[in-house]
Each structure stands twice: as structure tokens, then as C-alpha cells.
Design a protein around this motif. Sequence first.
Motif, short mmCIF file in Angstrom:
data_model
loop_
_atom_site.label_atom_id
_atom_site.label_comp_id
_atom_site.label_asym_id
_atom_site.label_seq_id
_atom_site.Cartn_x
_atom_site.Cartn_y
_atom_site.Cartn_z
N UNK A 25 44.06 11.91 49.33
CA UNK A 25 44.58 11.05 49.60
C UNK A 25 42.39 10.08 49.39
N UNK A 26 41.90 10.92 49.59
CA UNK A 26 40.66 10.30 49.20
C UNK A 26 39.90 11.33 47.78
N UNK A 27 40.82 12.21 47.87
CA UNK A 27 40.04 12.69 45.92
C UNK A 27 41.63 11.64 45.56
N UNK A 28 42.45 11.42 45.34
CA UNK A 28 43.51 10.68 44.21
C UNK A 28 41.93 9.08 44.35
N UNK A 29 41.22 8.29 45.39
CA UNK A 29 40.98 7.69 44.73
C UNK A 29 39.59 7.58 44.39
N UNK A 30 39.32 9.01 44.31
CA UNK A 30 37.28 9.30 43.65
C UNK A 30 37.65 9.00 42.10
N UNK A 31 39.23 10.04 42.21
CA UNK A 31 39.49 10.13 41.17
C UNK A 31 39.88 8.67 40.32
N UNK A 32 40.81 7.82 40.67
CA UNK A 32 41.04 6.14 40.51
C UNK A 32 39.25 6.51 40.00
#
Length: 140
Positions: free
Chosen positions: A53-60
Motif C-alpha cells: 500500500x505504501x509502495x503504491x502511494x509512493x508510485x502514484x
Amino acid sequence: MVEYRIDRRSGVATYVQIVQQTKQALRLGLLEPGDKLPTAREVVEATAINPNTVLKAYRELEREGLVEPRPGAGTFVRRSLSHPEAAADSPLRTALAAWMSRAREAGLEREDITALIAAAVDESFSNSGPRPGPSREDTA
């Protein structure tokens, strides 16, 4: 460094909350270009959410050009969203704080104030043409 607060009852996806809180920190000048975001592990430890979830946010945030990953070093802020007018010591912020105090003294609750501000913002941006003052292009 930004500390994320996840509201599981908000109905807003967790990764979106991280994106929103990061953008808020960028707008308020709490994060500036060159600053390092917390690692996924640090966010997971503080919030008990899935690392993906954190990685998804950072990718966004990376997709939007706000941050950049540096292999082995972490994720760093690329650009700011702040305006001097939004700084903690700005006249606009001081006037807003005074207005908030008057609203609370008048008996308004957080939800009342939030609704009132959202309505005023919507009204201001829907009833007007271009923003007064210099554009971002003029100030860049």
C-alpha cells in the motif's frame, strides 16, 4: 519528516490517504525538495498497513512527478507544492486562524467548519474565471 495517520473509517483508500497527506505536507512547506520520505518499513511500523500500500502511494506520487526513488537511498521529494501565502506565518494563514477561532466560539463543530469551508471553496472556484493575481507560469 511526515507522519502518516490512517483513518480506516474514512472510506478513503489507504494509499490515497498517504498521497493526500504527502501533498498536504508539500503544500504547507513541511516537505521540501530533497527531503526524504519515510521508508515503507517505517510507515508500516507506524501505521500497521501493508507495505504494498505504501509502495503504491509512493508510485502514484512518483507518477505525478512529486517524488523520485533513489535505489538504495530511499524516496525523495522532487518538487514542492507550497506557496508563500500558505506558510504558517503568512497574513492569509493568520486571518484564517482568527476566523477559525471565531467559528469555534460561535459553536461550530469541526464538521460544520469543514462543510462551510468546502462550500465556500466550491463557490469561489465555480463562480469565477481565472484566478486573480499572477499565474504559476508568471511566478515560475
